[in-house]
Scaffold this motif. Structure first.
Motif, mmCIF file in Angstrom:
data_model
loop_
_atom_site.group_PDB
_atom_site.id
_atom_site.type_symbol
_atom_site.label_atom_id
_atom_site.label_comp_id
_atom_site.label_asym_id
_atom_site.label_seq_id
_atom_site.Cartn_x
_atom_site.Cartn_y
_atom_site.Cartn_z
ATOM 1 N N LYS A 196 0.843 -1.208 0.000
ATOM 2 C CA LYS A 196 0.000 0.000 0.000
ATOM 3 C C LYS A 196 0.873 1.251 0.000
ATOM 4 C CE LYS A 196 -3.585 2.710 0.668
ATOM 5 N NZ LYS A 196 -2.870 3.991 0.875
ATOM 6 N N LEU A 197 1.962 1.235 0.748
ATOM 7 C CA LEU A 197 2.815 2.409 0.876
ATOM 8 C C LEU A 197 3.548 2.734 -0.420
ATOM 9 C CD1 LEU A 197 3.988 4.575 2.784
ATOM 10 C CD2 LEU A 197 5.784 2.936 3.368
ATOM 11 N N TRP A 198 4.072 1.685 -1.107
ATOM 12 C CA TRP A 198 4.926 1.919 -2.269
ATOM 13 C C TRP A 198 4.185 1.789 -3.594
ATOM 14 C CZ3 TRP A 198 9.057 4.244 -0.776
ATOM 15 C CH2 TRP A 198 9.633 3.939 0.455
ATOM 16 N N ASN A 199 3.137 0.967 -3.639
ATOM 17 C CA ASN A 199 2.436 0.725 -4.903
ATOM 18 C C ASN A 199 0.976 1.165 -4.882
ATOM 19 O OD1 ASN A 199 4.828 -0.589 -5.852
ATOM 20 N ND2 ASN A 199 4.157 -2.476 -4.825
ATOM 21 N N ASP A 200 0.539 1.685 -3.726
ATOM 22 C CA ASP A 200 -0.858 2.091 -3.563
ATOM 23 C C ASP A 200 -1.813 0.956 -3.890
ATOM 24 O OD1 ASP A 200 -2.816 3.859 -2.804
ATOM 25 O OD2 ASP A 200 -3.099 4.666 -4.819
#
Length: 280
Positions: A196-200
């Motif tokens: 979620k943080l890096w690739n949404d």
């Protein structure tokens, strides 16, 4: 016959002086040991006297872990005995050593963040530390229930104030297979947070729980087969289950489909039930 010793004053015996050349010749004529070898540098920590990075790393880690400055009290063997993939046990080790780069820890290390210290997963309601990510976040709590481990999450004996103490208590009180499932769940929660943080990209709690259940059972079956620790298993008992799913709309048009193979030690009836559950 020449007497090398001469009587001196006060009845003392003194050696007679000999030419320096004669002494040097006698020293050079002294035979050496036949097994003498040329001097070389050796690493006495290894049996073969050869230096290796592997053993030097172990030696350094032994020193670091043994020192009071870096020592963390706890039964670390219970973590490494968990029946789970090594990457999940390594995550437990990092969690108990305080090595996970949560937003709260990064701010403590004076790392500048694009966002504040709130949860980076889904809820965005509390400060993102280990307790929140793995035990208090809404996504994490629903994932515990979806993976069939809600009894462990809500156990009154496992409500310590920090994640390290919780992990140690769970590892000490639960069976190694339950600890393995917990390790797999925590790894999936952390992976979902990073995705979620890096690739949404974020998965639903039900998807995380289902993946934990399937991934651990698949690993356990393969691990048992490879270690030859399952007794009395024949080729008839090894069932390879294939699953095919096709989704159509109300007009009958194709929308999506999937196929999957699963190989595990189950009966044909269990295989059909597992395939039906996955299709649902």
């Amino acid at each position: 016959m020449h007497d090398p010793w001469l009587r001196g004053s006060a009845d003392r015996w003194v050696p007679s002086l000999q030419p320096a050349g004669d002494v040097a010749e006698k020293i050079l004529e002294t035979p050496l040991v036949s097994s003498a070898r040329e001097d070389k540098v050796v690493w006495e920590e290894e049996r073969n006297w050869c230096y290796s990075m592997k053993f030097s790393y172990k030696l350094a880690m032994r020193y670091i872990i043994g020192s009071d400055k870096y020592h963390v009290a706890g039964n670390w063997n219970d973590i490494w005995k968990a029946q789970a993939p090594h990457k999940t046990r390594h995550l437990l080790w990092r969690l108990c050593r305080g090595c996970l780069p949560t937003r709260h820890r990064l701010l403590e290390r004076r790392v500048e963040l694009a966002r504040d210290s709130w949860c980076a997963a889904v809820c965005d309601e509390e400060i993102e530390n280990e307790i929140h990510i793995f035990f208090r976040c809404a996504v994490a709590r629903d994932s515990w229930c979806a993976s069939g481990l809600s009894s462990v999450l809500h156990n009154a004996a496992y409500q310590q104030s920090n994640a390290m103490d919780r992990i140690f208590v769970v590892c000490s009180n639960e069976r190694s297979d339950i600890v393995g499932r917990v390790a797999m769940l925590l790894w999936c929660i952390w992976h979902n947070r990073n995705d979620k943080l890096w690739n949404d990209n974020v998965q639903m709690s039900r998807q995380i729980g289902r993946y934990v259940f399937d991934a651990w059972n698949y690993w356990y079956s393969v691990h048992k087969l490879q270690s030859n620790s399952v007794s009395g298993i024949t080729e008839v008992d090894l069932v390879r289950t294939s699953v095919g799913v096709c989704f159509r709309d109300n007009s009958g048009q194709f929308m999506a489909g999937m196929t999957q193979w699963q190989q595990t030690v189950i009966s044909p009836v269990e295989g059909e039930a597992c395939a039906l559950l996955l299709a649902m």
